[in-house]
Scaffold this motif. Structure first.
Motif, short mmCIF file in Angstrom:
data_model
loop_
_atom_site.label_atom_id
_atom_site.label_comp_id
_atom_site.label_asym_id
_atom_site.label_seq_id
_atom_site.Cartn_x
_atom_site.Cartn_y
_atom_site.Cartn_z
N GLN A 348 103.16 10.10 63.53
CA GLN A 348 103.99 9.67 64.65
C GLN A 348 104.34 10.87 65.54
O GLN A 348 104.79 11.90 65.06
CB GLN A 348 105.28 9.04 64.13
CG GLN A 348 106.15 8.41 65.20
CD GLN A 348 105.85 6.92 65.37
OE1 GLN A 348 105.14 6.35 64.57
NE2 GLN A 348 106.38 6.32 66.41
N GLY A 349 104.07 10.73 66.82
CA GLY A 349 104.40 11.78 67.78
C GLY A 349 103.32 12.80 68.00
O GLY A 349 103.37 13.55 68.99
N ALA A 350 102.33 12.87 67.11
CA ALA A 350 101.21 13.79 67.32
C ALA A 350 100.32 13.26 68.43
O ALA A 350 100.26 12.06 68.69
CB ALA A 350 100.42 13.97 66.03
N ASN A 394 106.39 14.06 66.00
CA ASN A 394 107.63 14.03 66.76
C ASN A 394 107.91 12.56 67.13
O ASN A 394 107.14 12.01 67.92
CB ASN A 394 107.53 14.89 68.01
CG ASN A 394 108.87 15.06 68.71
OD1 ASN A 394 109.91 14.69 68.15
ND2 ASN A 394 108.86 15.60 69.91
N PRO A 395 108.90 11.92 66.55
CA PRO A 395 109.95 12.43 65.69
C PRO A 395 109.44 12.92 64.33
O PRO A 395 108.37 12.54 63.87
CB PRO A 395 110.88 11.22 65.52
CG PRO A 395 110.55 10.30 66.64
CD PRO A 395 109.09 10.50 66.89
N GLY A 441 118.77 14.13 64.56
CA GLY A 441 119.24 14.62 65.84
C GLY A 441 118.18 15.41 66.57
O GLY A 441 117.01 15.45 66.17
N ILE A 442 118.59 16.04 67.67
CA ILE A 442 117.69 16.82 68.52
C ILE A 442 117.76 18.29 68.12
O ILE A 442 118.84 18.85 67.90
CB ILE A 442 118.08 16.66 70.00
CG1 ILE A 442 117.94 15.19 70.44
CG2 ILE A 442 117.20 17.56 70.88
CD1 ILE A 442 118.42 14.92 71.84
N ILE A 461 112.71 15.80 67.62
CA ILE A 461 113.73 14.93 67.06
C ILE A 461 113.50 14.79 65.58
O ILE A 461 112.36 14.57 65.11
CB ILE A 461 113.71 13.55 67.73
CG1 ILE A 461 114.01 13.68 69.22
CG2 ILE A 461 114.68 12.59 67.07
CD1 ILE A 461 113.80 12.39 70.00
N VAL A 462 114.57 14.90 64.80
CA VAL A 462 114.52 14.57 63.36
C VAL A 462 115.09 13.15 63.22
O VAL A 462 116.21 12.87 63.65
CB VAL A 462 115.35 15.56 62.52
CG1 VAL A 462 115.45 15.08 61.07
CG2 VAL A 462 114.73 16.96 62.61
N ALA A 463 114.30 12.26 62.67
CA ALA A 463 114.71 10.87 62.47
C ALA A 463 114.14 10.39 61.14
O ALA A 463 112.95 10.27 60.99
CB ALA A 463 114.21 10.00 63.61
#
Length: 464
Positions: A348-350, A394-395, A441-442, A461-463
């Motif tokens: 996810q996010g790559a 990312n997240p 969070g960011i 983002i860490v989720a």
């Protein structure tokens, strides 16, 4: 040397002028559990394999469901029909169903002899289709029973809506380029050759391996780079198939198949009657680079395409059915696992560069990667330093990964208050930093060289 594979009978679909009609039935008149004018003396299909179906017929009021799940054929014949000695007749059958094989022949009542059977036609899931075969009556025959022979149906059977027997042979297929078959201005996207028997040529670019949704030996061909130049070949014969890179000539019926609820359909060549390998070892067409939005188009059905810097916006089991989703900022595009399953590997996010076949099924346009090398991480160039930098996912959940075009660097991570929460270094070009102990969070990362110069910085983002 040419390899010639003769598969199924040449079939034709569409509107053709009728010659002299000697038999016609819309299966709407029934008596004692069988349709009128049918169940002749040479019928071997049990009455339990014949059902009257109302409410779905296109011709008349009813259809006949013919069921024979066994591999040995069963005959469903007309009553005695007057025929002209030595004449050739075209048998047109309007059918539908999920599975089954169907062929035709006749029983010569004058001479008490069996006619030769035509090859089987494989019935495939999709809308009602007209298929055609020809029979030639012996020069001494004046009465015959027309035979429909079936096998390998599913439990619901082959749905027979209408049958016509008229003077004339099934027309020969016409030679068409893939572009001629695919290019359309129809608002529904259907091919201008829909229903026609055609012969076309192209280089095999890929095989599907999802036998639940595709013919087990199905493949894609292409005869040039760019829009409208690819085609899906629905092939049911797994014992006689060409290889990727083979140049082939294929004869079949242009069909529009919709496996979902949307009005769009995928153009395919089905009811394959002949497959000839012309030569082997050909270079595949160059993939056409397009945006993820442009890939959602009829233009690129069956075409080898490439999208770049597409962010994985849905991965894993999120979408189900082996799907994942990517977006280069222009619009979302789904990837599917029909040839190569990547949905569980994507982060996810790559951001990814993806090559594959453009396709449409179950209400979505898709890209079908064929092999592991068809998917690679996109490597961006940092505008500040000119160094290639890839950071993913990312997240983030538990680990954030860094991949640079240089070896040896430091990574610092701070929260939104500027407080340092992580530092790490590597002598290589790759580094993974654990984030499992960080709150949701960011955060911001900074990548610096061992000389202290800033290479790249950005937020993530860490989720969890």
């Amino acid at each position: 040397m040419k390899k010639i594979f003769t598969l199924l009978v040449a079939a034709s679909i569409g509107t053709m002028a009728f010659g002299q009609v000697v038999f016609q039935s819309d299966l709407s008149s029934w008596a004692a559990g069988t349709p009128t004018d049918w169940f002749g003396s040479k019928t071997s299909l049990a009455m339990s394999g014949i059902s009257q179906i109302s409410g779905s017929a296109n011709y008349g009021t009813d259809e006949a469901a013919l069921i024979n799940t066994g591999s040995g054929h069963k005959r469903f014949t007309t009553e005695s029909t007057t025929v002209v000695a030595g004449e050739t007749y075209q048998i047109k059958m309007w059918v539908s169903g999920a599975a089954g094989d169907l062929r035709t022949s006749f029983y010569d009542e004058t001479n008490l002899a069996w006619g030769s059977y035509n090859p089987y036609i494989a019935i495939v899931a999709g809308p009602q289709t007209m298929i055609t075969q020809s029979i030639t009556i012996p020069t001494t025959c004046t009465a015959a029973q027309i035979i429909l022979s079936l096998r390998n149906t599913d439990a619901t059977g082959i749905m027979l809506d209408s049958v016509s027997v008229s003077v004339g042979s099934a027309p020969a297929a016409t030679l068409k380029s893939i572009y001629d078959i695919q290019f359309t201005t129809n608002t529904n996207g259907n091919s201008p050759e829909e229903g026609n028997a055609v012969t076309t040529k192209g280089v095999v670019t890929a095989y599907v391996n999802n036998t639940a949704n595709y013919g087990a030996g199905s493949f894609f061909i292409q005869d040039g780079a760019g829009a409208w130049n690819g085609l899906y070949i629905y092939n049911l014969d797994t014992t006689q198939t060409p290889s990727v890179g083979d140049s082939v000539e294929v004869t079949g019926i242009v069909t529009e198949i919709n496996l979902g609820s949307a009005p769009q359909a995928v153009t395919e060549l089905s009811f394959i009657s002949n497959l000839t390998v012309l030569n082997s070892g050909n270079t595949l067409p160059t993939p056409t680079t397009i945006s993820t939005a442009d890939a959602n188009s009829e233009d690129y059905e069956g075409v080898l395409i490439n999208v770049t810097n597409a962010e994985a916006t849905a991965v894993g089991a999120t979408l189900g059915y082996g799907l994942w989703e990517m977006n280069d900022g222009s619009g979302a595009l789904k990837g599917d696992d029909d040839m190569f399953a990547y949905h569980l590997q994507a982060n996810q996010g790559a951001h990814y560069d993806v090559t594959g076949i453009g396709h449409y099924s179950f209400d979505d346009y898709k890209i079908l990667p064929r092999k592991p090398t068809d998917v690679s991480l996109f490597t961006g160039v940092d505008e500040l330093s000119g160094v290639t930098v890839t950071v993913y996912p990312n997240p983030v959940r538990n680990v954030i990964n860094f991949k640079l075009g240089v070896a040896g660097y430091n990574v610092g991570i701070v929260d939104v208050t500027g407080k340092s929460v992580k530092t790490a270094s590597t002598l290589n070009n790759k580094l993974s930093v654990e984030t499992s102990n960080l709150n949701n969070g960011i955060y911001f990362y900074s990548i610096t060289g061992f000389d202290g110069n800033l290479i790249s910085t950005n937020k993530f983002i860490v989720a969890k």
